[in-house]
Motif scaffolding. Structure first.
Motif, short mmCIF file in Angstrom:
data_model
loop_
_atom_site.label_atom_id
_atom_site.label_comp_id
_atom_site.label_asym_id
_atom_site.label_seq_id
_atom_site.Cartn_x
_atom_site.Cartn_y
_atom_site.Cartn_z
N VAL A 65 0.84 -1.16 0.03
CA VAL A 65 0.14 0.04 0.13
C VAL A 65 0.87 1.07 0.08
O VAL A 65 1.58 1.56 1.05
CB VAL A 65 -0.84 0.00 1.21
N GLY A 66 0.90 1.90 -1.12
CA GLY A 66 1.66 3.26 -1.42
C GLY A 66 0.81 4.40 -0.91
O GLY A 66 -0.38 4.45 -0.61
N SER A 67 1.43 5.52 -1.21
CA SER A 67 0.73 6.82 -1.07
C SER A 67 -0.24 7.22 -2.03
O SER A 67 -1.23 7.79 -1.52
CB SER A 67 1.73 8.06 -0.77
N THR B 7 -4.61 2.55 -9.03
CA THR B 7 -4.50 3.93 -8.78
C THR B 7 -5.76 4.72 -7.88
O THR B 7 -6.83 4.25 -8.05
CB THR B 7 -4.59 4.88 -10.31
N THR B 8 -5.27 5.26 -7.07
CA THR B 8 -6.22 5.92 -5.94
C THR B 8 -6.35 7.10 -6.02
O THR B 8 -5.92 7.89 -7.09
CB THR B 8 -5.92 5.77 -4.38
N ASN B 9 -7.52 7.91 -5.49
CA ASN B 9 -7.83 9.11 -5.60
C ASN B 9 -6.50 10.52 -4.78
O ASN B 9 -6.54 11.65 -4.78
CB ASN B 9 -9.07 9.64 -5.10
N ALA B 10 -5.72 9.61 -3.96
CA ALA B 10 -4.71 10.25 -3.13
C ALA B 10 -3.75 10.93 -3.89
O ALA B 10 -3.23 10.42 -5.00
CB ALA B 10 -3.94 9.31 -2.11
N GLY B 11 -3.42 12.13 -3.46
CA GLY B 11 -2.30 12.82 -4.17
C GLY B 11 -1.06 12.77 -3.09
O GLY B 11 -1.35 12.95 -1.98
N SER B 12 0.22 13.16 -3.73
CA SER B 12 1.11 13.09 -2.67
C SER B 12 2.38 14.19 -3.38
O SER B 12 2.32 14.27 -4.72
CB SER B 12 1.95 11.96 -2.54
N VAL B 13 3.04 14.66 -2.72
CA VAL B 13 3.98 15.71 -3.25
C VAL B 13 5.46 15.38 -2.39
O VAL B 13 5.45 15.10 -1.10
CB VAL B 13 3.83 17.24 -2.66
N PHE B 14 6.34 14.94 -3.32
CA PHE B 14 7.59 14.70 -2.81
C PHE B 14 7.79 13.31 -1.80
O PHE B 14 8.34 13.38 -0.79
CB PHE B 14 8.42 15.88 -2.00
N VAL C 273 5.85 12.38 0.37
CA VAL C 273 5.49 12.66 2.01
C VAL C 273 4.46 11.88 2.43
O VAL C 273 3.96 12.07 3.54
CB VAL C 273 5.40 14.01 2.32
N GLY C 274 3.67 11.12 1.76
CA GLY C 274 2.44 10.47 1.76
C GLY C 274 1.25 10.98 1.41
O GLY C 274 1.49 12.21 0.72
N SER C 275 0.00 10.37 1.69
CA SER C 275 -1.24 10.90 0.84
C SER C 275 -1.55 12.31 1.87
O SER C 275 -1.80 12.23 2.81
CB SER C 275 -2.30 10.03 1.01
N ILE C 276 -1.36 13.44 1.07
CA ILE C 276 -1.80 14.67 1.64
C ILE C 276 -3.30 15.33 1.06
O ILE C 276 -3.44 16.38 1.91
CB ILE C 276 -0.62 15.77 1.48
N PHE C 277 -3.85 14.67 0.10
CA PHE C 277 -5.07 15.47 -0.45
C PHE C 277 -5.59 14.23 -1.34
O PHE C 277 -5.08 13.36 -1.84
CB PHE C 277 -4.78 16.69 -0.98
N ASP C 278 -6.90 14.60 -1.63
CA ASP C 278 -7.76 13.55 -2.44
C ASP C 278 -8.24 14.52 -3.53
O ASP C 278 -8.87 15.53 -3.39
CB ASP C 278 -8.69 12.92 -1.57
N ILE C 279 -8.42 13.91 -4.65
CA ILE C 279 -8.93 14.57 -5.87
C ILE C 279 -10.12 13.53 -6.44
O ILE C 279 -9.54 12.55 -7.11
CB ILE C 279 -8.05 14.94 -7.13
#
Length: 206
Positions: A21-23, A41-48, A50-56
Motif C-alpha cells: 500500500v503506497g501513498s 491508482t487511488t484518488n490520493a495525491g502526494s508531493v515529494f 511525503v505520503g497521501s496529503i490530499f484527495d481528488i
C-alpha cells in the motif's frame, strides 16, 4: 479494444488484499501468475513522497487511463517514428546551432533506431476492464483504476559494514573565530590515512 490472448481474466473483486500500500496506489498479486502484478491508482495525491496529503475525487480513473495510454503508445513504433521526424525537423532549421544539431543527431542513433522498429520495452501489459476483468492492450469498454504490469524480482545488494568516520575537525568560538587551526590540519591528515587504510570490498559478480 484489443484483448491479449496469453493473459488471464482478473476481476477486481477476485483480487485479495494488496501486497503493498503506497501513498497513491496499491499493488496486488495476480492469482496463479507470479510474473504479473496489478496496480490500483487511488484518488490520493502526494508531493515529494511525503505520503497521501490530499484527495481528488475521480482522479483515480483519469490517472490510470493516462498511465495506460502513455505506456501503450510508448510500445508502438509509430510513436517513435513521429519523435524521429520531429528531431529531423529541428535539425533542418537554419537557426539551429552546431551544438544543437550535434546533440539532436546523437538522439537519432542508438535506442531510437530500435524503437522506431519495435517500440519501447516497458513493464506495462494493459488495463483491466472493470466489468469483464479482461486485460486489454487498447482502451477497455469499461475503464478502471487497475493497470497490469510485468512483475520483476527486486535485486538488493548485500550490505556489508563499513568504517564510519566521525571527525572533530575544529571548534568555532563566538564571533566566528576558529580554535586550534593546527588541529584542523592534523585532523585532515588523519582522515586521509584512515581512508587509505579502509578497504571496502566490492560485491562479487555471479
Amino acid at each position: 479494444m484489443s484483448t491479449t490472448t496469453d493473459l488471464p481474466v482478473v476481476r477486481p473483486s477476485d483480487l485479495g488484499p494488496p501486497i503493498y500500500v503506497g501513498s497513491v496506489q496499491r499493488l496486488y498479486a495476480v492469482p496463479g501468475r507470479d510474473d504479473l502484478m496489478v496496480c490500483e491508482t487511488t484518488n490520493a495525491g502526494s508531493v515529494f513522497d511525503v505520503g497521501s496529503i490530499f484527495d481528488i475525487p475521480g482522479s483515480d480513473v483519469a490517472r490510470a487511463t493516462f498511465r495506460h495510454a502513455l505506456y501503450t503508445r510508448m510500445a508502438q513504433p509509430k510513436t517513435w517514428i513521429k519523435v524521429r521526424e520531429a528531431i529531423q525537423k529541428e535539425i533542418a532549421k537554419p537557426e539551429a546551432s552546431a551544438e544543437a544539431r550535434a546533440f539532436l543527431e546523437d538522439l537519432l542513433v542508438g535506442p531510437l533506431e530500435k524503437m522506431v522498429v519495435s517500440g519501447a520495452n516497458t513493464h506495462h501489459t494493459g488495463m483491466l476492464d472493470s466489468v469483464t476483468g479482461e486485460i486489454t492492450a487498447g482502451m477497455p469498454e469499461n475503464p478502471s483504476t487497475f493497470n497490469v504490469v510485468r512483475r520483476f524480482p527486486v535485486m538488493k545488494p548485500v550490505q556489508k559494514p563499513i568504517l564510519l568516520l566521525r571527525l572533530r575537525l575544529f571548534h568555532v568560538l563566538p564571533g566566528g573565530h576558529v580554535r586550534d587551526p593546527a588541529g584542523v590540519h592534523r585532523a585532515f591528515r588523519h582522515h586521509r590515512r584512515v581512508l587509505r587504510a579502509a578497504q571496502v570490498r566490492q560485491p562479487e559478480r555471479c
